[in-house]
Enzyme design. Structure first.
Site, PDB file in Angstrom:
ATOM      1  CB  ILE A   1      -0.050 -34.721 -15.356  1.00 45.68           C
ATOM      2  CG1 ILE A   1       1.105 -33.740 -15.099  1.00 45.68           C
ATOM      3  CG2 ILE A   1      -0.369 -34.820 -16.830  1.00 45.68           C
ATOM      4  CD1 ILE A   1       2.425 -34.201 -15.713  1.00 45.68           C
ATOM      5  N   GLY A   2      -0.930 -33.657 -12.243  1.00 53.68           N
ATOM      6  CA  GLY A   2      -0.648 -33.963 -10.833  1.00 53.68           C
ATOM      7  C   GLY A   2      -0.958 -32.795  -9.923  1.00 53.68           C
TER       8      GLY A   2
ATOM      9  CB  VAL B   1       2.351 -31.122 -11.838  1.00 53.55           C
ATOM     10  CG1 VAL B   1       3.391 -31.432 -12.893  1.00 53.55           C
ATOM     11  CG2 VAL B   1       3.020 -30.822 -10.498  1.00 53.55           C
TER      12      VAL B   1
ATOM     13  CG  ASP C   1       9.321 -34.002   0.935  1.00 55.89           C
ATOM     14  OD1 ASP C   1       8.916 -34.851   1.749  1.00 55.89           O
ATOM     15  OD2 ASP C   1       8.560 -33.357   0.189  1.00 55.89           O
TER      16      ASP C   1
ATOM     17  CE  LYS D   1       6.088 -28.230  -7.330  1.00 64.50           C
ATOM     18  NZ  LYS D   1       7.043 -29.094  -6.645  1.00 64.50           N
TER      19      LYS D   1
ATOM     20  CB  SER E   1       0.844 -29.638  -0.180  1.00 64.97           C
ATOM     21  OG  SER E   1       1.190 -30.928   0.139  1.00 64.97           O
ATOM     22  CG  PHE E   2       2.002 -25.666  -0.824  1.00 69.72           C
ATOM     23  CD1 PHE E   2       1.114 -24.843  -0.155  1.00 69.72           C
ATOM     24  CD2 PHE E   2       2.738 -26.575  -0.097  1.00 69.72           C
ATOM     25  CE1 PHE E   2       0.973 -24.921   1.215  1.00 69.72           C
ATOM     26  CE2 PHE E   2       2.606 -26.650   1.287  1.00 69.72           C
ATOM     27  CZ  PHE E   2       1.718 -25.812   1.940  1.00 69.72           C
TER      28      PHE E   2
HETATM   29  N1  LIG Z   1       8.267 -33.236 -13.875  1.00 71.16           N
HETATM   30  C1  LIG Z   1       7.177 -33.996 -13.738  1.00 71.16           C
HETATM   31  N2  LIG Z   1       6.824 -34.854 -14.690  1.00 71.16           N
HETATM   32  C2  LIG Z   1       5.738 -35.641 -14.551  1.00 71.16           C
HETATM   33  N3  LIG Z   1       4.939 -35.655 -13.476  1.00 71.16           N
HETATM   34  C3  LIG Z   1       5.257 -34.816 -12.481  1.00 71.16           C
HETATM   35  C4  LIG Z   1       6.366 -33.938 -12.554  1.00 71.16           C
HETATM   36  N4  LIG Z   1       6.426 -33.242 -11.409  1.00 71.16           N
HETATM   37  C5  LIG Z   1       5.405 -33.657 -10.671  1.00 71.16           C
HETATM   38  N5  LIG Z   1       4.677 -34.601 -11.308  1.00 71.16           N
HETATM   39  C6  LIG Z   1       3.477 -35.303 -10.784  1.00 71.16           C
HETATM   40  O1  LIG Z   1       2.725 -34.377 -10.031  1.00 71.16           O
HETATM   41  C7  LIG Z   1       2.626 -34.829  -8.669  1.00 71.16           C
HETATM   42  C8  LIG Z   1       2.630 -33.616  -7.765  1.00 71.16           C
HETATM   43  O2  LIG Z   1       3.890 -33.024  -7.778  1.00 71.16           O
HETATM   44  P1  LIG Z   1       4.368 -31.968  -6.676  1.00 71.16           P
HETATM   45  O3  LIG Z   1       5.842 -31.871  -6.774  1.00 71.16           O
HETATM   46  O4  LIG Z   1       3.592 -30.737  -6.749  1.00 71.16           O
HETATM   47  O5  LIG Z   1       3.832 -32.555  -5.361  1.00 71.16           O
HETATM   48  P2  LIG Z   1       4.283 -33.688  -4.346  1.00 71.16           P
HETATM   49  O6  LIG Z   1       5.759 -33.760  -4.242  1.00 71.16           O
HETATM   50  O7  LIG Z   1       3.535 -34.944  -4.659  1.00 71.16           O
HETATM   51  O8  LIG Z   1       3.628 -33.108  -3.059  1.00 71.16           O
HETATM   52  P3  LIG Z   1       4.159 -32.082  -2.035  1.00 71.16           P
HETATM   53  O9  LIG Z   1       4.607 -30.857  -2.748  1.00 71.16           O
HETATM   54  O10 LIG Z   1       2.939 -31.877  -1.268  1.00 71.16           O
HETATM   55  O11 LIG Z   1       5.240 -32.799  -1.304  1.00 71.16           O
HETATM   56  C9  LIG Z   1       3.817 -35.769  -8.491  1.00 71.16           C
HETATM   57  O12 LIG Z   1       3.612 -36.679  -7.431  1.00 71.16           O
HETATM   58  C10 LIG Z   1       3.889 -36.425  -9.847  1.00 71.16           C
HETATM   59  O13 LIG Z   1       2.965 -37.499  -9.955  1.00 71.16           O
END
Ligand SMILES: Nc1ncnc2c1ncn2[C@@H]1O[C@H](COP(=O)(O)OP(=O)(O)OP(=O)(O)O)[C@@H](O)[C@H]1O
Length: 857
Positions: free
Chosen positions: A23-24, A31, A165, A47, A27-28
């Site tokens: 679903i997402g 999800v 962040d 994640k 950078s690293f």
């Molecule tokens: N617990 C969750 N429930 C639903 N969607 C999620 C959840 N965690 C993350 N996501 C989705 O996945 C995307 C990527 O999450 P992730 O935390 O890996 O990266 P980010 O914060 O967007 O990027 P970065 O780690 O590069 O700052 C989020 O922007 C969100 O749309």
């Protein structure tokens, strides 16, 4: 492109959790949505972070920090960590699932959601935006999320935590009205705000760490667009940096875009500073019905105050009228509330993530489903790539690059096109680039900082090694070892735990001045006169003028001497087991080899760059004789006269600060011819970035995996050189991308026009194919061209040293073109044979020239 169904999902050992669907993407991490094996209705988000992406210890530490923090904290407005599974290859963070994604969906995808998402359609109907054509949200949303954010920040402060962040992507939204039905039960569960709106929860603690309120952190982190100016300016900062980020998020909720945008840290900082605490709001917010609440404006301005000392304090923020306002007036009356509750339940039943409600084309635009069809890595991907070892030369095809350009476009362009997809991508890619840049700069800084040199002997050797005219086959001396002082030896590894990212390293000019500082204080001591080095270099790094000509000369000569070692091109790369080299001499050898390749490609990119970008005054002067690859190239006939004139006689300084770029060329006009040159330059910069990124990856592996606490001076100089070029290439490639995109927007450059953001599924036409730019071909053509003209010069007895460098350059170019042995290579077996034949014949000429040179000397 792989369909959603075809995409493989990981299996988490232990059988407790089932992974369903991606679903997402961050950078690293990737999800996924999933559920408990025993209860399919208990949804979770997983994640997944591959250990291979965390080779750098700092990233691993960040993740461990995130795990440790999340495990400890439980708060209704903070995404909870349910569990963590570790395997030999991956980490899996099992988290609370937020079916409405992150705040960017609400801000940037409202129109699509209104059409397709049953729950959000109803919510937006009840809370319409102030301006239908803009991305801003209704004040109920803004105040609600302000209060929820403030509440979670208050909690974090009580635990001495700074998030560091805060940005819309890290503010997740969970479905409202599940497991409670009225304001009373909502508040009883600890939630605050409006009970029938999606609930905001802060996520992604990768950057957070425990930080007492009075202490100052030295870590650069966060997303540039939401970063406080003191962080952008590499100053120490405190928890108030989070308040700036809250200000940017509030502004974005109101206006649909962040308050400040720029292409890099430095520009962003300058913009913020120039604003002088005046925050501009769109005109429609200043008059008529859609006027923005004065209290809200005032709060945003207090938060977006440049000087952290003048910025509102946490206590004042928590006491703010809006943060404490009773929002019950915004709550919906019963019948609608019941309707919303039913829709929320439907959402849970349907088990669909927010992006699945978006039309397919748009889904792929969102960074949660990055386009899979890219052939070419973006600068960010090239930069982020650590596994280039087996395949360091993927053909770089510009059209696909252009397709990804749209994700790298700069704010002004986005504004022009109203491309919200680009906005999303920009933010994502921006962070990736910054992260890799940060890593590279950090490593270079760390290596630069170690120990003290044996200055007496070092000065002599370095002079011998890097100065003077290129002489055939003169071996470069290995310099004496720089011994880490016991103090530094003890602090090195601890420092990176403490200081995850070095702030001082991020400014390219700073990088150079630091490298020069090393060159002066470590190599030449403080008595430059003794070693024949001017006083300017003998001063401490703080005192000296950072860009002295000699220093650029030092780097240039260093590189040219490496380029002249053509026998290494023949020997090929030393073996690196799993990308890890164990001994110091091999790493130097390895870096020299990659530096030679990167240098010739970079130099050729510079030629193209000079054809496109008008240069000004002093900057035009070349500081070095340069490699022959930098010799002027005939201008393409299709380039207009103005450009041709500018290109003629224009010579770039290799050490020119690329941060001047944006100011340099506001009047740059492109036509089809220059657009092609631009594509070629980007292609070459990307190739160079790939080689430089790989150099640093290998060095990083060696540095962090070995127990070495000693670094040779030569290695140190090489690392500084690589870092300098990396920063420069990255900035120039991005700059040119912007130019191409602008040209595209203005309807120029045929090849570009077909690659619009929306045309994700665009099938390349024959014309597209004809317009493709291949790095192998560029290098091959150029190598033959310069070796032929060198042969002519040699016959006339002109500039024999220059001819030597030309031959050497063309050998490295051809060798670089040959590098990619995978099936993705443009070259077939026959091509390879021909290129090898050329290499041998140029090598023979070079040998006979060298004999001639040594007879003459
Ligand atoms: N617990 C969750 N429930 C639903 N969607 C999620 C959840 N965690 C993350 N996501 C989705 O996945 C995307 C990527 O999450 P992730 O935390 O890996 O990266 P980010 O914060 O967007 O990027 P970065 O780690 O590069 O700052 C989020 O922007 C969100 O749309």
């Amino acid at each position: 492109m792989a369909s959603d169904a075809q995409k493989t999902v990981p299996v988490i050992p232990g059988g407790v959790y089932v992974v369903e669907k991606e679903i997402g993407k961050g950078s690293f991490a990737v999800v996924y949505r999933g559920h408990f094996a025993r209860d399919a209705h208990r949804q979770i988000a997983i994640k997944a972070v591959s250990r291979s992406k965390l080779k750098n210890r700092k990233l691993l530490e960040n993740l461990e920090v995130e795990i440790a923090i999340l495990k400890k904290i439980k708060h209704p407005h903070i995404v909870g960590l349910v569990d963590c599974e570790r395997t030999g290859t991956d980490f899996y963070l099992i988290m609370e699932y937020c079916a409405l994604g992150d705040l960017t969906f609400l801000i940037k995808k409202r129109k699509e959601l209104v059409k397709n998402h049953p729950l959000l359609r109803k919510v937006f109907e009840k809370y319409p935006p102030p301006n239908e054509n803009r991305n801003g949200l209704h004040s109920a949303f803004i105040l609600n999320y302000l209060q929820q954010l403030a509440c979670s920040l208050k909690f974090l402060r009580s635990k001495n935590l700074v998030h560091r962040d805060i940005k819309p992507q890290n503010l997740l939204l969970s479905t409202p009205l599940l497991d409670y039905t009225d304001p009373a039960s909502f508040h009883k569960l600890g939630y605050i705000g409006i009970y029938n709106l999606p609930i905001l929860k802060i996520a992604d603690f990768g950057f957070a760490r425990f930080l007492p309120s009075s202490s100052l952190a030295e870590t650069l982190c966060g997303s540039p667009l939401y970063m406080a100016p003191e962080i952008l300016n590499y100053q120490k900062y405190n928890a108030k940096a989070d308040l700036w980020s809250v200000g940017t998020v509030l502004y974005e909720m109101c206006c649909g875009h962040p308050p400040f945008k720029a292409s890099n840290h430095l520009e962003l900082f300058k913009k913020i500073k120039r604003a002088n605490n005046v925050i501009n709001f769109p005109e429609y917010f200043t008059t008529g019905d859609t006027q923005l609440d004065e209290d809200l404006k005032s709060l945003i301005c207090q938060l977006l105050t440049f000087d952290p000392q003048d910025r509102t304090s946490f206590d004042t923020f928590f006491d703010n009228k809006l943060v404490n306002m009773d929002l019950s007036c915004y709550e919906l009356v019963d019948d609608i509330s019941v309707e919303l509750e039913n829709r929320s339940k439907d959402i849970r039943e349907s088990n669909m993530f927010i992006s699945e409600y978006l039309p397919t084309a748009h889904k792929h635009d969102h960074r949660t489903a990055l386009p899979q069809q890219q052939i070419t890595p973006t600068a960010a991907e090239v930069a982020a790539k650590g596994n280039v070892k087996t395949n360091p030369t993927k053909p770089v095809r510009t059209p696909s690059l252009l397709a990804t350009d749209k994700r790298m476009v700069r704010p002004t362009v986005q504004h022009k096109t109203q491309s919200t997809n680009s906005d999303l991508m920009l933010e994502k890619e921006y962070v990736v680039i910054e992260k890799k840049t940060v890593e590279i700069n950090e490593l270079a800084d760390e290596i630069a900082h170690i120990g003290t040199a044996d200055t007496a002997t070092t000065a002599i050797n370095v002079n011998n090694a890097v100065r003077g005219s290129p002489v055939a086959n003169r071996p470069l001396e290995r310099t004496p070892k720089v011994q880490r002082s016991p103090k530094h030896a003890a602090s090195r590894r601890a420092s990176s735990v403490d200081r995850r990212v070095s702030i001082s390293s991020l400014n390219p000019s700073n990088a150079l001045s630091r490298a020069l500082g090393i060159a002066s204080t470590r190599l030449f001591g403080t008595t430059g006169g003794h070693s024949g080095i001017p006083d300017s270099l003998a001063k401490s790094p703080h005192e000296q003028a950072p860009r002295s000509l000699l220093s650029a000369q030092l780097f240039q000569d260093l590189t040219e001497n490496i380029v002249l070692k053509t026998e290494e091109a023949q020997q090929g790369e030393p073996s690196a087991e799993n990308g890890i080299i164990k001994d110091r001499d091999t790493i130097v050898h390895f870096l020299e080899l990659l530096a030679a390749k990167a240098f010739v490609v970079y130099s050729y990119a510079e030629v193209k760059f000079a054809q496109i970008v008008p240069l000004q005054g002093e900057l035009n002067k070349r500081l070095s004789t340069g490699s022959c690859a930098v010799e002027e190239e005939e201008c393409d006939d299709t380039i207009d006269d103005g450009l041709r004139n500018r290109a003629n006689g224009q010579r770039r300084s290799n050490s020119r600060s690329s941060s001047n770029l944006m100011q340099l060329n506001t009047d740059l006009v492109m036509n089809e011819g220059s657009a092609l040159v631009c594509k070629e330059a980007i292609t070459l910069y990307l190739k160079s970035l790939e080689l430089l990124g790989y150099s640093m990856q290998i060095t990083s592996n060696w540095w962090y995996n070995s127990n070495e606490n000693v670094c040779s001076l030569r290695l140190n100089l090489l690392v500084q050189w690589v870092r300098e070029r990396f920063n420069e290439c990255l900035e120039k490639a991005e700059f040119l991308r912007l130019k191409l995109f602008e040209c595209d927007n203005e309807g120029m450059g045929k090849a570009e026009t077909v690659h619009t953001t929306e045309a994700q599924d665009h099938q390349p036409t024959q014309e597209d194919k004809d317009n493709e730019v291949f790095v192998e071909k560029l290098l091959y053509d150029r190598a033959l061209e310069i070796s032929k003209s060198a042969a002519k010069m040699e016959l006339n007895g002109d500039n024999l040293n220059g001819c030597e460098l030309s031959y050497a350059t063309s050998i490295w170019m051809l060798q670089t073109a040959l590098d990619n042995e995978s099936s993705a290579s443009l070259l077939d077996e026959q091509d390879r044979k021909v290129i090898k034949k050329y290499i041998n014949s140029i090598r023979n000429r070079l040998q006979s020239l060298r004999q001639k040179l040594s007879r003459n000397s």
